[in-house]
Scaffold this motif. Structure first.
Motif, PDB file in Angstrom:
ATOM      1  N   LEU A   1     -18.434   0.826  -7.421  1.00 32.20           N
ATOM      2  CA  LEU A   1     -19.586  -0.347  -7.658  1.00 32.20           C
ATOM      3  C   LEU A   1     -20.664   0.296  -6.839  1.00 32.20           C
ATOM      4  CD1 LEU A   1     -17.775  -3.619  -6.873  1.00 32.20           C
ATOM      5  CD2 LEU A   1     -18.709  -2.729  -9.270  1.00 32.20           C
ATOM      6  N   PRO A   2     -21.956   0.009  -7.289  1.00 34.10           N
ATOM      7  CA  PRO A   2     -22.462  -1.213  -8.371  1.00 34.10           C
ATOM      8  C   PRO A   2     -22.247  -0.097  -9.819  1.00 34.10           C
ATOM      9  CG  PRO A   2     -24.159   0.067  -7.442  1.00 34.10           C
ATOM     10  CD  PRO A   2     -23.177   0.607  -6.598  1.00 34.10           C
ATOM     11  N   HIS A   3     -22.171  -0.986 -10.699  1.00 39.29           N
ATOM     12  CA  HIS A   3     -21.954  -0.372 -12.164  1.00 39.29           C
ATOM     13  C   HIS A   3     -23.429  -0.197 -12.619  1.00 39.29           C
ATOM     14  CE1 HIS A   3     -20.881   0.235 -16.375  1.00 39.29           C
ATOM     15  NE2 HIS A   3     -21.734  -0.993 -16.639  1.00 39.29           N
ATOM     16  N   LYS A   4     -23.801   0.950 -13.176  1.00 37.74           N
ATOM     17  CA  LYS A   4     -25.135   1.175 -14.017  1.00 37.74           C
ATOM     18  C   LYS A   4     -24.626   1.794 -15.403  1.00 37.74           C
ATOM     19  CE  LYS A   4     -27.344   2.544  -9.692  1.00 37.74           C
ATOM     20  NZ  LYS A   4     -28.024   3.580  -9.109  1.00 37.74           N
ATOM     21  N   ALA A   5     -25.273   1.240 -16.347  1.00 33.08           N
ATOM     22  CA  ALA A   5     -25.067   1.934 -17.592  1.00 33.08           C
ATOM     23  C   ALA A   5     -25.631   3.276 -17.621  1.00 33.08           C
ATOM     24  CB  ALA A   5     -26.103   1.243 -18.666  1.00 33.08           C
ATOM     25  N   PRO A   6     -25.065   4.173 -18.347  1.00 41.50           N
ATOM     26  CA  PRO A   6     -25.330   5.566 -18.174  1.00 41.50           C
ATOM     27  C   PRO A   6     -26.888   5.852 -18.622  1.00 41.50           C
ATOM     28  CG  PRO A   6     -23.145   5.343 -19.592  1.00 41.50           C
ATOM     29  CD  PRO A   6     -23.751   4.057 -19.183  1.00 41.50           C
ATOM     30  N   LYS A   7     -27.319   6.944 -18.087  1.00 44.94           N
ATOM     31  CA  LYS A   7     -28.850   7.100 -18.326  1.00 44.94           C
ATOM     32  C   LYS A   7     -29.098   8.064 -19.617  1.00 44.94           C
ATOM     33  CE  LYS A   7     -30.672   6.851 -13.439  1.00 44.94           C
ATOM     34  NZ  LYS A   7     -31.230   7.602 -12.466  1.00 44.94           N
ATOM     35  N   LYS A   8     -30.125   8.021 -20.258  1.00 44.65           N
ATOM     36  CA  LYS A   8     -30.351   9.012 -21.425  1.00 44.65           C
ATOM     37  C   LYS A   8     -30.434  10.330 -21.040  1.00 44.65           C
ATOM     38  CE  LYS A   8     -32.620   5.660 -24.241  1.00 44.65           C
ATOM     39  NZ  LYS A   8     -33.891   5.337 -25.303  1.00 44.65           N
ATOM     40  N   ALA A   9     -30.077  11.351 -21.795  1.00 45.16           N
ATOM     41  CA  ALA A   9     -30.004  12.807 -21.401  1.00 45.16           C
ATOM     42  C   ALA A   9     -31.455  13.053 -21.192  1.00 45.16           C
ATOM     43  CB  ALA A   9     -29.281  13.656 -22.328  1.00 45.16           C
ATOM     44  N   LYS A  10     -31.683  13.704 -20.292  1.00 44.02           N
ATOM     45  CA  LYS A  10     -33.119  14.463 -20.019  1.00 44.02           C
ATOM     46  C   LYS A  10     -33.636  15.343 -21.172  1.00 44.02           C
ATOM     47  CE  LYS A  10     -32.887  13.901 -14.874  1.00 44.02           C
ATOM     48  NZ  LYS A  10     -33.704  12.768 -14.767  1.00 44.02           N
ATOM     49  N   ARG A  11     -34.872  15.428 -21.316  1.00 46.56           N
ATOM     50  CA  ARG A  11     -35.396  16.438 -22.493  1.00 46.56           C
ATOM     51  C   ARG A  11     -35.749  17.573 -21.761  1.00 46.56           C
ATOM     52  NH1 ARG A  11     -39.450  13.955 -23.636  1.00 46.56           N
ATOM     53  NH2 ARG A  11     -41.233  15.158 -23.090  1.00 46.56           N
ATOM     54  N   ASN A  12     -35.137  18.877 -22.333  1.00 45.18           N
ATOM     55  CA  ASN A  12     -35.483  20.145 -21.642  1.00 45.18           C
ATOM     56  C   ASN A  12     -36.712  20.700 -22.597  1.00 45.18           C
ATOM     57  OD1 ASN A  12     -33.632  21.386 -19.660  1.00 45.18           O
ATOM     58  ND2 ASN A  12     -32.333  20.170 -21.170  1.00 45.18           N
ATOM     59  N   GLU A  13     -37.866  21.141 -21.464  1.00 47.32           N
ATOM     60  CA  GLU A  13     -38.846  21.875 -21.942  1.00 47.32           C
ATOM     61  C   GLU A  13     -39.037  23.192 -21.416  1.00 47.32           C
ATOM     62  OE1 GLU A  13     -41.819  17.920 -22.818  1.00 47.32           O
ATOM     63  OE2 GLU A  13     -42.420  19.532 -21.261  1.00 47.32           O
ATOM     64  N   GLN A  14     -39.400  24.245 -22.089  1.00 50.63           N
ATOM     65  CA  GLN A  14     -39.507  25.571 -21.639  1.00 50.63           C
ATOM     66  C   GLN A  14     -40.943  26.000 -21.604  1.00 50.63           C
ATOM     67  OE1 GLN A  14     -37.102  27.949 -24.302  1.00 50.63           O
ATOM     68  NE2 GLN A  14     -35.454  27.759 -23.100  1.00 50.63           N
ATOM     69  N   TRP A  15     -41.257  26.502 -20.303  1.00 47.25           N
ATOM     70  CA  TRP A  15     -42.759  26.833 -20.220  1.00 47.25           C
ATOM     71  C   TRP A  15     -42.860  28.162 -19.563  1.00 47.25           C
ATOM     72  CZ3 TRP A  15     -46.671  23.959 -22.100  1.00 47.25           C
ATOM     73  CH2 TRP A  15     -46.474  22.588 -22.179  1.00 47.25           C
ATOM     74  N   THR A  16     -43.995  29.051 -19.712  1.00 45.45           N
ATOM     75  CA  THR A  16     -44.126  30.194 -19.026  1.00 45.45           C
ATOM     76  C   THR A  16     -45.280  29.979 -18.195  1.00 45.45           C
ATOM     77  OG1 THR A  16     -43.424  31.495 -20.953  1.00 45.45           O
ATOM     78  CG2 THR A  16     -45.032  32.452 -19.501  1.00 45.45           C
ATOM     79  N   VAL A  17     -45.227  29.907 -16.760  1.00 41.75           N
ATOM     80  CA  VAL A  17     -46.356  29.757 -15.767  1.00 41.75           C
ATOM     81  C   VAL A  17     -47.059  31.156 -15.377  1.00 41.75           C
ATOM     82  CG1 VAL A  17     -46.856  28.921 -13.589  1.00 41.75           C
ATOM     83  CG2 VAL A  17     -45.097  27.799 -14.981  1.00 41.75           C
TER      84      VAL A  17
END
Length: 364
Positions: free
Chosen positions: A234-250
């Motif tokens: 405990l505590p119980h939490k609903a699973p989070k949505k998968a994070k979105r991946n972004e690719q960048w060139t800095v």
């Protein structure tokens, strides 16, 4: 409430448990509370600043920011008047920058409508920008001694384990029901200390993502989760949505020792902050040089600065970096290392590249 909070405690048993918690909890808090600057002088402004900073951020990380912030901006009027660059620089590295932007909106409304001081009325606090039920409850109880709950993640975890409740604590109706339970257990004296004791218990004893330190817990003898051995899941939490991946060139673009920085749009992610050149995708050196040329940059040399990753709430940035020495001055503004360190807010998302600025190799 019984339909919302899934626990095997009968209503009467739950009331008895809650009635028995305040005395041992406050006695433990008096012995064990951490010494924190906003607790030593809990003015409404200082409580507010600390609570906003502590959202999704550890106490150890907040401490130096808090002292610097309240020294530079000691009250609501100073916060309302602060230039944006100063505001974002003071917050640089804490993340979730909308927090401090909403704080300034709130301060300006407080100056305009409440005589420059946060109101001591819970309902009035709730109407201010960036102040929700938790923050309003914290300010009202800690700074004004009023009996309102302040239910954050720590308190939700403590309560879920205390009554052995497996309801999803991320559901608004579950949070509301826990708030009602906290209020029913809150003594009429020391409501602010009671709220802080609940938070302190969750932060130091009833720990997240690991087994709680039950032998040290002042509520261990009455904790239903400990008795039933349900506390470990405990505590119980609903699973989070998968994070979105972004690719960048800095691209850290440099001309005559000065660094090119662009200001991000005011709205959206990291709004109003400064960044290095960012090109979408992971680009090889030749493709990167071509894209820079297409944007009007005259690149003399291009050298790799390595890969980096930064995790936001819903997005993960996967970055590849380059150092670009320019052979002609760009149209974009250039800044010295001193200006970047002392005046401009570059997000910690780019920390891998910012850390390299003082030791960048000389131009070829």
């Amino acid at each position: 409430m019984d339909e919302i909070l899934h626990t095997d405690l009968a209503p009467g048993e739950c009331r008895e448990l809650l009635a028995a918690m305040s005395q041992p909890l406050l006695q433990w808090y008096d012995r064990s509370a951490r010494v924190l600057p906003w607790r030593e002088r809990p003015t409404p402004y200082r409580v507010w600043v600390s609570e906003i900073m502590l959202q999704q951020t550890r106490v150890a990380a907040v401490l130096p920011y808090f002292e610097r912030f309240v020294t530079a901006l000691p009250d609501e009027q100073a916060l309302a008047d602060a230039p944006q660059d100063q505001l974002l620089k003071l917050w640089e590295g804490l993340g979730y920058y909308n927090r401090v932007k909403n704080m300034q909106k709130c301060a300006r409304e407080v100056v305009a409508c409440h005589g420059g001081r946060l109101p001591g009325d819970y309902c009035a606090l709730l109407k201010l920008p960036g102040i929700g039920a938790y923050t309003a409850g914290a300010i009202a109880s800690i700074a004004f001694g009023q009996r309102f709950p302040a239910v954050d993640g720590n308190v939700l975890r403590v309560m879920a384990r205390l009554i052995s409740c497996d309801s999803d604590i991320l559901q608004p109706r579950v949070k509301k029901a826990f708030g009602e339970l906290v209020l029913s257990a809150m003594p009429h004296h020391r409501p602010g200390d009671f709220n802080q004791a609940m938070m302190e218990l969750g932060a130091t004893i009833c720990l997240p993502n690991t087994l709680p330190l039950c032998p040290s817990c002042p509520l261990g003898d009455i904790c239903r989760g400990r008795a039933l051995q349900t506390h470990h899941h405990l505590p119980h939490k609903a699973p989070k949505k998968a994070k979105r991946n972004e690719q960048w060139t800095v691209v850290v673009a440099r001309w005559q020792g000065r660094i090119l920085l662009q200001r991000r749009p005011e709205s959206g992610l990291l709004g109003g902050m400064y960044q290095y050149l960012c090109l979408p995708g992971h680009l090889g050196a030749e493709e990167c040089q071509q894209q820079l040329a297409a944007q009007g940059f005259c690149v003399h040399t291009l050298r790799p600065l390595g890969a980096a990753k930064h995790i936001f709430t819903h997005i993960v940035w996967q970055m590849e970096g380059y150092l670009a020495d320019l052979s002609a001055p760009p149209q974009e503004p250039l800044y010295t290392l001193e200006e970047i360190e002392e005046q401009l807010s570059v997000p910690s998302a780019f920390a891998h590249y910012t850390r390299q600025l003082p030791t960048l190799p000389l131009p070829l």
